[in-house]
Each structure stands twice: as structure tokens, then as C-alpha cells.
Motif scaffolding. Sequence first.
Motif, mmCIF file in Angstrom:
data_model
loop_
_atom_site.group_PDB
_atom_site.id
_atom_site.type_symbol
_atom_site.label_atom_id
_atom_site.label_comp_id
_atom_site.label_asym_id
_atom_site.label_seq_id
_atom_site.Cartn_x
_atom_site.Cartn_y
_atom_site.Cartn_z
ATOM 1 N N ALA A 224 26.281 -17.612 -52.489
ATOM 2 C CA ALA A 224 25.802 -17.123 -53.779
ATOM 3 C C ALA A 224 24.661 -16.128 -53.595
ATOM 4 C CB ALA A 224 25.357 -18.296 -54.656
ATOM 5 N N ALA A 225 23.735 -16.453 -52.687
ATOM 6 C CA ALA A 225 22.605 -15.554 -52.437
ATOM 7 C C ALA A 225 23.076 -14.255 -51.789
ATOM 8 C CB ALA A 225 21.572 -16.248 -51.541
ATOM 9 N N ALA A 226 23.983 -14.360 -50.828
ATOM 10 C CA ALA A 226 24.505 -13.162 -50.177
ATOM 11 C C ALA A 226 25.282 -12.302 -51.162
ATOM 12 C CB ALA A 226 25.390 -13.555 -48.999
ATOM 13 N N ALA A 227 26.016 -12.933 -52.065
ATOM 14 C CA ALA A 227 26.755 -12.177 -53.078
ATOM 15 C C ALA A 227 25.806 -11.339 -53.920
ATOM 16 C CB ALA A 227 27.550 -13.132 -53.976
ATOM 17 N N ARG A 228 24.651 -11.908 -54.246
ATOM 18 C CA ARG A 228 23.672 -11.176 -55.053
ATOM 19 C C ARG A 228 23.153 -9.954 -54.289
ATOM 20 N NH1 ARG A 228 20.698 -15.000 -55.547
ATOM 21 N NH2 ARG A 228 18.838 -14.547 -54.327
ATOM 22 N N VAL A 229 22.843 -10.131 -53.001
ATOM 23 C CA VAL A 229 22.317 -9.015 -52.208
ATOM 24 C C VAL A 229 23.380 -7.936 -52.022
ATOM 25 C CG1 VAL A 229 21.373 -8.343 -49.970
ATOM 26 C CG2 VAL A 229 20.652 -10.481 -51.026
ATOM 27 N N PHE A 230 24.596 -8.333 -51.689
ATOM 28 C CA PHE A 230 25.667 -7.355 -51.514
ATOM 29 C C PHE A 230 25.935 -6.593 -52.818
ATOM 30 C CE2 PHE A 230 27.468 -9.969 -47.821
ATOM 31 C CZ PHE A 230 27.064 -9.043 -46.867
ATOM 32 N N SER A 231 25.842 -7.293 -53.956
ATOM 33 C CA SER A 231 26.111 -6.625 -55.239
ATOM 34 C C SER A 231 25.021 -5.614 -55.576
ATOM 35 C CB SER A 231 26.222 -7.663 -56.357
ATOM 36 O OG SER A 231 24.972 -8.246 -56.672
ATOM 37 N N GLU A 232 23.805 -5.868 -55.125
ATOM 38 C CA GLU A 232 22.687 -4.969 -55.429
ATOM 39 C C GLU A 232 22.550 -3.839 -54.414
ATOM 40 O OE1 GLU A 232 19.459 -7.716 -55.495
ATOM 41 O OE2 GLU A 232 19.935 -8.490 -57.502
ATOM 42 N N ASP A 233 22.789 -4.137 -53.139
ATOM 43 C CA ASP A 233 22.535 -3.163 -52.072
ATOM 44 C C ASP A 233 23.796 -2.600 -51.433
ATOM 45 O OD1 ASP A 233 19.906 -3.809 -52.548
ATOM 46 O OD2 ASP A 233 19.724 -5.148 -50.826
ATOM 47 N N GLY A 234 24.959 -3.196 -51.731
ATOM 48 C CA GLY A 234 26.175 -2.798 -51.044
ATOM 49 C C GLY A 234 26.199 -3.372 -49.640
ATOM 50 N N TYR A 235 27.329 -3.254 -48.974
ATOM 51 C CA TYR A 235 27.432 -3.784 -47.618
ATOM 52 C C TYR A 235 26.527 -3.017 -46.664
ATOM 53 C CZ TYR A 235 29.274 -4.634 -42.949
ATOM 54 O OH TYR A 235 29.381 -4.922 -41.623
ATOM 55 N N ARG A 236 26.597 -1.696 -46.712
ATOM 56 C CA ARG A 236 25.851 -0.893 -45.747
ATOM 57 C C ARG A 236 24.347 -0.975 -45.981
ATOM 58 N NH1 ARG A 236 29.870 1.390 -43.033
ATOM 59 N NH2 ARG A 236 31.736 2.162 -44.097
ATOM 60 N N GLY A 237 23.925 -1.188 -47.225
ATOM 61 C CA GLY A 237 22.497 -1.241 -47.519
ATOM 62 C C GLY A 237 21.868 -2.603 -47.280
ATOM 63 N N ALA A 238 22.691 -3.620 -47.108
ATOM 64 C CA ALA A 238 22.161 -4.968 -46.909
ATOM 65 C C ALA A 238 22.013 -5.252 -45.416
ATOM 66 C CB ALA A 238 23.108 -5.993 -47.537
ATOM 67 N N SER A 239 20.835 -5.702 -45.018
ATOM 68 C CA SER A 239 20.610 -6.076 -43.625
ATOM 69 C C SER A 239 20.709 -7.590 -43.489
ATOM 70 C CB SER A 239 19.231 -5.618 -43.154
ATOM 71 O OG SER A 239 18.210 -6.346 -43.821
ATOM 72 N N MET A 240 20.974 -8.066 -42.284
ATOM 73 C CA MET A 240 21.016 -9.506 -42.067
ATOM 74 C C MET A 240 19.646 -10.135 -42.321
ATOM 75 S SD MET A 240 24.021 -10.682 -41.481
ATOM 76 C CE MET A 240 24.039 -12.187 -40.474
ATOM 77 N N SER A 241 18.587 -9.385 -42.072
ATOM 78 C CA SER A 241 17.246 -9.916 -42.335
ATOM 79 C C SER A 241 17.030 -10.131 -43.831
ATOM 80 C CB SER A 241 16.185 -8.963 -41.781
ATOM 81 O OG SER A 241 16.257 -8.881 -40.378
ATOM 82 N N ALA B 208 34.283 -2.697 -53.582
ATOM 83 C CA ALA B 208 35.578 -2.032 -53.702
ATOM 84 C C ALA B 208 35.426 -0.529 -53.524
ATOM 85 C CB ALA B 208 36.208 -2.351 -55.057
ATOM 86 N N GLY B 209 34.341 0.030 -54.075
ATOM 87 C CA GLY B 209 34.113 1.460 -53.903
ATOM 88 C C GLY B 209 33.868 1.825 -52.454
ATOM 89 N N GLU B 210 33.087 1.003 -51.751
ATOM 90 C CA GLU B 210 32.817 1.264 -50.340
ATOM 91 C C GLU B 210 34.067 1.059 -49.486
ATOM 92 O OE1 GLU B 210 29.714 -1.377 -49.188
ATOM 93 O OE2 GLU B 210 28.104 -0.078 -49.912
ATOM 94 N N ALA B 211 34.868 0.039 -49.856
ATOM 95 C CA ALA B 211 35.977 -0.385 -48.995
ATOM 96 C C ALA B 211 37.193 0.521 -49.068
ATOM 97 C CB ALA B 211 36.384 -1.820 -49.342
ATOM 98 N N THR B 212 37.146 1.562 -49.880
ATOM 99 C CA THR B 212 38.246 2.531 -49.838
ATOM 100 C C THR B 212 38.226 3.326 -48.537
ATOM 101 O OG1 THR B 212 36.876 4.132 -51.048
ATOM 102 C CG2 THR B 212 38.384 2.747 -52.347
ATOM 103 N N ALA B 213 37.086 3.326 -47.838
ATOM 104 C CA ALA B 213 37.023 3.917 -46.504
ATOM 105 C C ALA B 213 37.672 2.947 -45.529
ATOM 106 C CB ALA B 213 35.567 4.167 -46.102
ATOM 107 N N HIS B 214 38.643 3.420 -44.774
ATOM 108 C CA HIS B 214 39.446 2.523 -43.957
ATOM 109 C C HIS B 214 38.666 1.897 -42.809
ATOM 110 C CE1 HIS B 214 42.848 3.553 -46.316
ATOM 111 N NE2 HIS B 214 42.885 4.826 -45.919
ATOM 112 N N ASP B 215 37.482 2.444 -42.478
ATOM 113 C CA ASP B 215 36.690 1.846 -41.413
ATOM 114 C C ASP B 215 35.683 0.828 -41.944
ATOM 115 O OD1 ASP B 215 35.051 3.650 -42.717
ATOM 116 O OD2 ASP B 215 34.112 4.433 -40.893
ATOM 117 N N HIS B 216 35.713 0.586 -43.244
ATOM 118 C CA HIS B 216 34.803 -0.395 -43.832
ATOM 119 C C HIS B 216 35.313 -1.800 -43.522
ATOM 120 C CE1 HIS B 216 32.563 -2.676 -46.876
ATOM 121 N NE2 HIS B 216 31.751 -1.645 -46.968
ATOM 122 N N PRO B 217 34.423 -2.746 -43.219
ATOM 123 C CA PRO B 217 34.884 -4.090 -42.878
ATOM 124 C C PRO B 217 35.596 -4.821 -44.013
ATOM 125 C CG PRO B 217 32.495 -4.016 -43.062
ATOM 126 C CD PRO B 217 32.972 -2.601 -43.052
#
Length: 223
Positions: A39-56, A133-142
Motif C-alpha cells: 500500500a505504501a509503495a503504491a502511493r509512492v509509485f503513483s506520486e513519483d512514477g517508477y523511474r522517480g521512486a528510489s528504493m530509499s 501505464a504511461g511509462e510502461a508503453t516503453a518496451h524497456d520499462h519493467p
Amino acid sequence: MSSTGTADGDSVESDGIARRASGRPKGADSAARREEILAAAARVFSEDGYRGASMSSLARSCGLSLTGLLHHFPTKDALLAAVMEWRDARDLALLSGRDREEPRGWAAVERLVELVRHNTRQPGMVRLFTTLAGEATAHDHPASSWLLEHHRLAEAKILRAFREAAEDSRLLPGAPVESLSRCLVAAMDGLQLQWLSDPDDDGSAMADDFAVLVETIRERWEA
């Protein structure tokens, strides 16, 4: 944001994503802890996107050290995959009726309206999907393979509902069920994007608009 309490002491914010209560016992079972992390990770990914979110930053949002988060999820890709599977499982539970009898045929198609209406009450989860979904249209996105599979599974579930309607003699011959399935998925995604991009849109019309589409399809193709 407004919040309401839950039975276990957590709070649920107005975006539909649960926050961990500071007084929760440290010995909470692993399934509950995993739920909190996702739930917490979902919030960070939704706000920062995958590339903008760090593991820290993800670890901090979960109330964990980086080492603690890596114990549960060794990579950001693994955490992202788990978050998206968790999100899809929540939606699938709603579509399947949970403890109710699973809808069939046209009733299953109409259940999509309930899902869209439910999504208006969880903007954080919708933003998570739309951002990734917007980021993942790039085929190299995880998340690229997840997005493809997500759409395929959604279309397959709707297609099954149309075929059930045909088996029950409630679908007119020649109905373009594959096209209808794709269009319904595309409409859900598009309406969500319009809602999130308009600061004056509270989402109240989104489910009604989608219901009009479902009703129109049913009036045209129901036998």
C-alpha cells in the motif's frame, strides 16, 4: 486528505490507499506487513512514477530501513511487480463478486460499471495505474509486460462475459465481441485519464459515462 479508521488501527486516506498506524504492534503477521508495504509503495509509485521512486524513498514510506525493505523485495522491479499484482487482485475480487455468486453474461459486463464507480473513491490507485501505464508503453520499462498482460486479461474477462451471453441466447449473432471488449477496456482507461487530468473533475460523471456506453452496447447487441 481526510481519513477514516480501520478495525486494525490503520487509517484509510481519501485516495483509497491505506496508511500504517504508528501504534500497530511490531509483531503483526507477515501477510499484514506485506499488505502495508504494498500500500505504501503504491502511493509512492503513483506520486513519483517508477523511474522517480528510489528504493530509499520507498523504504521510508514503508517505515523500514533500506535493508528491511530489501529483505521483503530484493529489487525495485520485484516490488513494482508485486504492487501491480496486488492492485489487479483487488479489482478482480470486485469484479468476481467476492462472497457473492460470480456474475455471468451481461451481468458481468455491467459489473464493470461498479468497478469504475469504485475507482472514483480511490484516486491514488487509479493514479498509480495511469502513471505506470504511461511509462510502461516503453518496451524497456519493467512494467511493460505487466501492462500488456493486464490489458489481455481484462479483455479476456469481458470476452468471456459476451460468450456466456451468447451461450445463454442473449447475444445477437454477429456481435463484434473482440472489438467490444477492447473498446470497453480503452474507455475505462481513457475516462480515468480525463478525470485525473482535470482538477475540477471530482469523478462523479465517470461511472455514469461508462454506464451509458455499456447500456448502448447492450441495447444494440442483446438478444
